[in-house]
Scaffold this motif. Structure first.
Motif, PDB file in Angstrom:
ATOM      1  N   ALA A  41       2.993   5.635  -2.749  1.00 36.91           N
ATOM      2  CA  ALA A  41       4.634   6.961  -3.015  1.00 36.91           C
ATOM      3  C   ALA A  41       4.526   6.975  -5.027  1.00 36.91           C
ATOM      4  O   ALA A  41       4.940   7.360  -5.108  1.00 36.91           O
ATOM      5  CB  ALA A  41       6.082   6.074  -3.067  1.00 36.91           C
ATOM      6  N   ARG A  42       3.973   5.616  -5.656  1.00 34.93           N
ATOM      7  CA  ARG A  42       3.333   6.214  -7.059  1.00 34.93           C
ATOM      8  C   ARG A  42       3.093   6.835  -7.375  1.00 34.93           C
ATOM      9  O   ARG A  42       3.049   7.505  -8.227  1.00 34.93           O
ATOM     10  CB  ARG A  42       3.629   4.701  -7.822  1.00 34.93           C
ATOM     11  N   ALA A  88       0.922  -1.510   0.048  1.00 30.31           N
ATOM     12  CA  ALA A  88      -0.149  -0.109   0.128  1.00 30.31           C
ATOM     13  C   ALA A  88       0.886   1.485   0.329  1.00 30.31           C
ATOM     14  O   ALA A  88       0.704   2.507  -0.774  1.00 30.31           O
ATOM     15  CB  ALA A  88      -1.510   0.168   1.161  1.00 30.31           C
ATOM     16  N   ARG A  89       2.203   1.341   0.674  1.00 32.30           N
ATOM     17  CA  ARG A  89       2.953   2.678   0.665  1.00 32.30           C
ATOM     18  C   ARG A  89       3.791   2.421  -0.650  1.00 32.30           C
ATOM     19  O   ARG A  89       3.058   3.774  -1.053  1.00 32.30           O
ATOM     20  CB  ARG A  89       3.691   2.267   2.210  1.00 32.30           C
TER      21      ARG A  89
END
Length: 159
Positions: free
Chosen positions: A156-157, A151-152
């Protein structure tokens, strides 16, 4: 021609079925597990977020406010009131950094250190109440840790 959205047949799995949603399962699990912790933490005078702060400090006090926030994944506006309540309960102390006065250092008081001896009963009590095993919980933790990382990365993308 109908403007209605077609619904999946009973043989197809509905991708919008509530019980299939990861977000729903996580939200319900969060509430249910925290409800197990609540009565165990009450005699210690701690809420679950305060317990997380204390766990971080029992692991490596003293810590900066920033380090605590990173350890338990809380932002400063959420963390500050927790720290104030823990200080009012005389479980922690707050001092300014020697090298950088902008930095606030949190340490355990004697009372905060003593509380650890009572808190050590919490994990086995949770395991007992959940009726599960340590290996099962470790597997769940590993899976959740991978989900958090994914999920992080996804967030971030997008950033």
């Amino acid at each position: 021609m109908s403007s209605e959205t077609p619904t999946p047949s009973t043989e197809e799995a509905d991708p919008l079925a509530l019980e299939r949603q990861v977000c729903f399962a996580l939200a319900v699990a969060n509430r249910a597990v925290l409800a197990v912790y609540r009565p165990l933490l009450e005699p210690l005078g701690l809420t679950h977020p305060q317990y997380l702060v204390m766990l971080a400090l029992w692991g490596e006090a003293p810590m900066s406010v920033t380090a605590i926030g990173e350890a338990i994944q809380l932002d400063l506006p959420t963390l500050s009131p927790l720290l104030k309540r823990l200080q009012a309960a005389e479980l922690i102390s707050r001092t300014r950094g020697v090298d950088d006065e902008r930095q606030v250092i949190i340490d355990l008081t004697g009372k905060g250190r003593e509380l650890r001896a009572r808190a050590v009963q919490i994990p086995p009590a949770v395991i007992e109440q959940l009726g599960t095993t340590v290996p099962d919980l470790e597997d769940l933790h590993d899976g959740l840790t991978r989900l958090i990382a994914a999920a992080r990365q996804a967030n971030a993308r997008r950033s």
